[in-house]
Scaffold this motif. Structure first.
Motif, PDB file in Angstrom:
ATOM      1  N   HIS A  39       2.180   1.788  19.592  1.00 33.22           N
ATOM      2  CA  HIS A  39       2.608   2.483  18.514  1.00 33.22           C
ATOM      3  C   HIS A  39       1.932   3.935  18.060  1.00 33.22           C
ATOM      4  CE1 HIS A  39       3.862  -1.428  16.760  1.00 33.22           C
ATOM      5  NE2 HIS A  39       2.926  -2.002  17.657  1.00 33.22           N
ATOM      6  N   GLY A  40       1.251   4.423  19.173  1.00 38.73           N
ATOM      7  CA  GLY A  40       0.724   5.871  18.923  1.00 38.73           C
ATOM      8  C   GLY A  40      -0.244   6.117  17.884  1.00 38.73           C
ATOM      9  N   VAL A  41      -1.114   5.001  17.719  1.00 36.88           N
ATOM     10  CA  VAL A  41      -2.022   5.192  16.666  1.00 36.88           C
ATOM     11  C   VAL A  41      -3.267   4.303  17.133  1.00 36.88           C
ATOM     12  CG1 VAL A  41      -0.486   5.235  14.685  1.00 36.88           C
ATOM     13  CG2 VAL A  41      -1.262   2.905  15.416  1.00 36.88           C
ATOM     14  N   ILE A  42      -4.497   4.689  16.429  1.00 33.55           N
ATOM     15  CA  ILE A  42      -5.805   4.122  16.596  1.00 33.55           C
ATOM     16  C   ILE A  42      -5.984   3.645  15.013  1.00 33.55           C
ATOM     17  CG2 ILE A  42      -8.349   4.118  16.470  1.00 33.55           C
ATOM     18  CD1 ILE A  42      -7.870   6.767  18.433  1.00 33.55           C
ATOM     19  N   THR A  43      -6.143   2.411  14.994  1.00 30.90           N
ATOM     20  CA  THR A  43      -6.385   1.518  13.583  1.00 30.90           C
ATOM     21  C   THR A  43      -7.830   1.169  13.304  1.00 30.90           C
ATOM     22  OG1 THR A  43      -5.821  -0.454  14.782  1.00 30.90           O
ATOM     23  CG2 THR A  43      -4.105   0.575  13.531  1.00 30.90           C
ATOM     24  N   VAL A  44      -8.096   1.267  12.313  1.00 28.63           N
ATOM     25  CA  VAL A  44      -9.342   0.571  11.404  1.00 28.63           C
ATOM     26  C   VAL A  44      -9.078  -0.034  10.191  1.00 28.63           C
ATOM     27  CG1 VAL A  44     -11.699   1.109  10.626  1.00 28.63           C
ATOM     28  CG2 VAL A  44     -10.765   2.308  12.554  1.00 28.63           C
ATOM     29  N   PHE A  45      -9.301  -1.368  10.075  1.00 29.58           N
ATOM     30  CA  PHE A  45      -9.201  -2.087   8.876  1.00 29.58           C
ATOM     31  C   PHE A  45     -10.496  -2.376   7.849  1.00 29.58           C
ATOM     32  CE2 PHE A  45      -5.608  -3.182  11.443  1.00 29.58           C
ATOM     33  CZ  PHE A  45      -4.436  -3.373  10.636  1.00 29.58           C
ATOM     34  N   ALA A  46     -10.104  -2.224   6.479  1.00 32.18           N
ATOM     35  CA  ALA A  46     -10.916  -2.586   5.589  1.00 32.18           C
ATOM     36  C   ALA A  46     -10.328  -3.734   4.844  1.00 32.18           C
ATOM     37  CB  ALA A  46     -11.365  -1.232   4.552  1.00 32.18           C
ATOM     38  N   THR A  47     -11.160  -4.720   5.004  1.00 37.49           N
ATOM     39  CA  THR A  47     -10.576  -5.993   4.448  1.00 37.49           C
ATOM     40  C   THR A  47     -11.134  -6.308   3.019  1.00 37.49           C
ATOM     41  OG1 THR A  47     -10.699  -6.768   6.559  1.00 37.49           O
ATOM     42  CG2 THR A  47     -10.687  -8.583   4.732  1.00 37.49           C
ATOM     43  N   LEU A  48     -10.151  -6.331   2.000  1.00 33.34           N
ATOM     44  CA  LEU A  48     -10.420  -6.685   0.684  1.00 33.34           C
ATOM     45  C   LEU A  48     -10.116  -8.071   0.575  1.00 33.34           C
ATOM     46  CD1 LEU A  48      -9.861  -3.708   0.949  1.00 33.34           C
ATOM     47  CD2 LEU A  48      -8.571  -3.563  -0.993  1.00 33.34           C
ATOM     48  N   PRO A  49     -10.341  -8.637  -0.608  1.00 35.33           N
ATOM     49  CA  PRO A  49     -10.291 -10.301  -0.952  1.00 35.33           C
ATOM     50  C   PRO A  49      -8.642 -10.542  -0.820  1.00 35.33           C
ATOM     51  CG  PRO A  49     -11.802  -9.380  -2.497  1.00 35.33           C
ATOM     52  CD  PRO A  49     -11.198  -8.131  -1.870  1.00 35.33           C
ATOM     53  N   ASN A  50      -7.795  -9.793  -1.173  1.00 35.23           N
ATOM     54  CA  ASN A  50      -6.231 -10.123  -1.126  1.00 35.23           C
ATOM     55  C   ASN A  50      -5.176  -9.268  -0.470  1.00 35.23           C
ATOM     56  OD1 ASN A  50      -6.597  -7.622  -2.743  1.00 35.23           O
ATOM     57  ND2 ASN A  50      -5.035  -8.222  -4.306  1.00 35.23           N
ATOM     58  N   THR A  51      -5.986  -8.146   0.587  1.00 34.84           N
ATOM     59  CA  THR A  51      -5.093  -7.521   1.362  1.00 34.84           C
ATOM     60  C   THR A  51      -6.009  -6.660   2.244  1.00 34.84           C
ATOM     61  OG1 THR A  51      -3.163  -6.195   1.468  1.00 34.84           O
ATOM     62  CG2 THR A  51      -4.972  -5.140  -0.344  1.00 34.84           C
ATOM     63  N   LYS A  52      -5.469  -5.830   2.790  1.00 32.93           N
ATOM     64  CA  LYS A  52      -6.267  -4.871   3.759  1.00 32.93           C
ATOM     65  C   LYS A  52      -5.733  -3.519   3.466  1.00 32.93           C
ATOM     66  CE  LYS A  52      -5.236  -7.326   7.453  1.00 32.93           C
ATOM     67  NZ  LYS A  52      -4.570  -8.605   7.003  1.00 32.93           N
ATOM     68  N   ILE A  53      -6.684  -2.723   3.792  1.00 37.12           N
ATOM     69  CA  ILE A  53      -6.185  -1.146   3.870  1.00 37.12           C
ATOM     70  C   ILE A  53      -6.496  -0.757   5.556  1.00 37.12           C
ATOM     71  CG2 ILE A  53      -6.777   1.198   3.505  1.00 37.12           C
ATOM     72  CD1 ILE A  53      -6.341  -0.577   0.899  1.00 37.12           C
ATOM     73  N   GLU A  54      -5.361  -0.319   6.061  1.00 35.49           N
ATOM     74  CA  GLU A  54      -5.185  -0.026   7.441  1.00 35.49           C
ATOM     75  C   GLU A  54      -5.302   1.562   7.506  1.00 35.49           C
ATOM     76  OE1 GLU A  54      -2.009  -1.161  10.942  1.00 35.49           O
ATOM     77  OE2 GLU A  54      -1.478   0.022   9.253  1.00 35.49           O
TER      78      GLU A  54
END
Ligand code: CO
Length: 134
Positions: A39-54
């Motif tokens: 995908h040509g990316v590096i990802t880091v996720f922040a997990t929230l109770p109802n979704t995530k921020i990528e």
């Protein structure tokens, strides 16, 4: 067929740096950085109770987000990801309704090991939409 909001993606120059304040100030759980060469990316996720921020960072010379990050030096919201129960059925319905699927139209394996597709922002009020099989 529209399921949960899986994540909101923010494109930045440095995904780990961008995610940090979500951990320190918001107390969110922050993932390790994962390179996704396909995908040509590096990802880091922040997990929230109802979704995530990528948080996505360009990887490689042909990264599809390189121009976006160039134009948005401080970062910016890049796409939103909805879950669908069956990605092929979803694609068929979307195409029938006039939505354009990006790339070759075949699902790729996304950041969660599940098939994903991207849909043209012009068909979704200017927002790049990712669908992920739940
Ligand atoms: Co995404």
């Amino acid at each position: 067929m529209l399921g949960r909001l899986n994540h909101v993606a923010i494109a930045v120059k440095d995904a780990e740096k961008a995610a940090k304040i979500y951990g320190t100030a918001f107390g969110a759980e922050i993932s390790a950085a994962v390179p996704l060469p396909e995908h040509g990316v590096i990802t880091v996720f922040a997990t929230l109770p109802n979704t995530k921020i990528e948080f996505i960072q360009p990887l490689g010379e042909n990264s599809p987000i390189a121009k976006f990050v160039e134009r948005n030096a401080d970062g910016g919201i890049h796409h939103i990801c909805y879950e669908v129960p069956d990605i092929i059925a979803a694609r068929e319905t979307l195409v029938k309704e006039g939505a354009r699927v990006l790339g070759d139209g075949e699902p790729k394996i996304g950041a969660h090991g599940k098939p994903v597709l991207f849909l043209h922002p012009k068909d979704f009020s200017g927002a790049l939409v990712e669908i992920e099989q739940a």
